[in-house]
Design a protein around this motif. Structure first.
Motif, PDB file in Angstrom:
ATOM      1  N   UNK A  33      55.587  39.249  51.376  1.00 16.43           N
ATOM      2  CA  UNK A  33      55.146  38.908  52.885  1.00 16.43           C
ATOM      3  C   UNK A  33      56.002  39.680  53.788  1.00 16.43           C
ATOM      4  N   UNK A  34      57.249  39.642  53.506  1.00 14.48           N
ATOM      5  CA  UNK A  34      58.185  40.547  54.495  1.00 14.48           C
ATOM      6  C   UNK A  34      57.728  42.054  54.655  1.00 14.48           C
ATOM      7  N   UNK A  35      57.201  42.558  53.665  1.00 25.54           N
ATOM      8  CA  UNK A  35      56.779  43.725  53.537  1.00 25.54           C
ATOM      9  C   UNK A  35      55.600  43.865  54.411  1.00 25.54           C
ATOM     10  N   UNK A  36      54.524  43.054  54.223  1.00 21.82           N
ATOM     11  CA  UNK A  36      53.539  43.190  54.995  1.00 21.82           C
ATOM     12  C   UNK A  36      53.738  42.918  56.573  1.00 21.82           C
ATOM     13  N   UNK A  37      54.836  42.033  56.811  1.00 18.35           N
ATOM     14  CA  UNK A  37      55.135  41.935  58.242  1.00 18.35           C
ATOM     15  C   UNK A  37      55.818  43.278  58.829  1.00 18.35           C
TER      16      UNK A  37
END
Length: 352
Positions: free
Chosen positions: A233-237
């Motif tokens: 999720x950090x990467x998608x953000x």
């Protein structure tokens, strides 16, 4: 966002120009004694919201690697398309035949999907999947992530796995993505490390891509899964398709919520492996992630039928870190016992 394409040949049930959640399949043509219907469906999901980048997420490239499969199934079920800026294309069981069998490659054709790109539309099932990925899906993507683990025969230090280069600007963007995902290690390999890989195809296509190696042993490690969930999720953000790095409400929790920034970079080269010279029973003398020096004992192989023959000792040939460790005890000549990675002082010092 890459140009909107309504349909891609041999992908069924997906309109890439539409919004919302769609579920479909890649139509893989194959007919033999088992598959008399001549079509093997590879599941695919499209989650699309407002305008923005296109992200391609894949797992199950090897069927016995499970953390990525679990993460992407969760994401399909729980992520609200209305929260997405752009599109997320998700294939959690990319090599579906190998996934069904729980094996690295499928017994149907014995081909390694991560060695098969650019593929062949008229070839076997693995070559067809590779061709759709190379010619149809990668060209749509602004960013790609292929989630791997060590599989049934290996265990990796939890890491992002990335090809160096191919240019300084691309490398800097890869490093930023690595830091956003936040695993303890980043394993760096040479450009075009293996022929036919998805990472190599992405570099050739100009698509920013990173991969992972998350544990292994043919199972799911609960703590590694939680950390990887947070990292995803950090990467998608980071790439701009989601706001923030928190998993959607209603989904599984995202681990301890910490964003790990102390990534240790290591380089894995062609000479990293310590291989068995004969078959037998492998007794490791090191732990995963342990630092070793050249000459240190890394393991022994005991000969199962030669009762008076001393075990064969295996020693590190370079200074470094135990990046992978063989899991099944029984080994054959040529089995990789450990891979030793060399620490990198800083990612900026790579020669690209």
């Amino acid at each position: 966002m890459a140009p909107l394409t309504h349909t891609i040949e041999r992908i069924r049930g997906i309109d890439f120009a539409a919004r919302g959640k769609q579920l479909g399949h890649l139509s893989i043509e194959h007919s033999n004694n088992e598959f008399d219907g001549a079509v093997i469906p590879v599941p695919i999901a499209l989650l699309a919201g407002s305008d923005g980048p296109t992200v391609l997420l894949t797992a199950g490239t090897h069927g016995d690697e499970y953390e990525g499969q679990v993460l992407l199934h969760e994401l399909i079920r729980t992520l609200d398309p209305g929260s997405i800026r752009g599109r997320i294309i998700v294939l959690p069981s990319l090599n579906v035949l190998a996934v069904r069998e729980g094996t690295r490659v499928s017994k149907v054709d014995g081909a390694n999907l991560n060695r098969a790109l650019p593929g062949n539309a008229a070839g076997g099932p693995t070559e067809q999947i590779a061709r759709i990925l190379d010619a149809g899906l990668l060209p749509l993507a602004d960013f790609a992530l292929d989630i791997h683990s060590g599989g049934s025969v290996n265990e990796y230090v939890p890491s992002v796995f990335v090809y160096a280069g191919p240019t300084r600007e691309v490398w800097d963007r890869k490093v930023a993505a690595v830091e956003a995902f936040g695993q303890p290690y980043c394993v760096v390999v040479e450009p075009n490390y293996v022929s036919g890989s998805i990472s190599g195809a992405a570099d050739r296509a100009g698509v920013l891509m990173i991969s992972t190696e998350l544990g292994g042993r043919g199972t799911v490690n609960r703590r590694l899964l939680a950390d990887a969930r947070t990292g995803l999720y950090n990467l998608l953000a980071h790439v701009g398709v989601l706001d923030g790095g928190t998993p959607q409400s209603g989904g599984a929790t995202g681990g301890d919520g910490r964003h790990r920034k102390d990534v240790a970079y290591v380089q894995l080269g062609a000479g990293a492996a310590v291989m068995a010279r004969a078959g037998g029973l492998f007794e490791p003398a090191v732990d995963l992630g342990q630092r070793v020096g050249a000459g240190d004992l890394v393991g022994r192989v005991h000969f199962t039928e030669e009762l008076d023959r001393p075990a064969s000792e295996y020693r590190a040939h370079i200074d470094g870190l135990i990046a992978t460790l063989r899991h099944p005890t029984l080994v054959q000549t040529g089995s990789t016992l450990v891979n030793i990675a060399v620490p990198l002082a800083a990612p900026s010092r790579l020669d690209n």
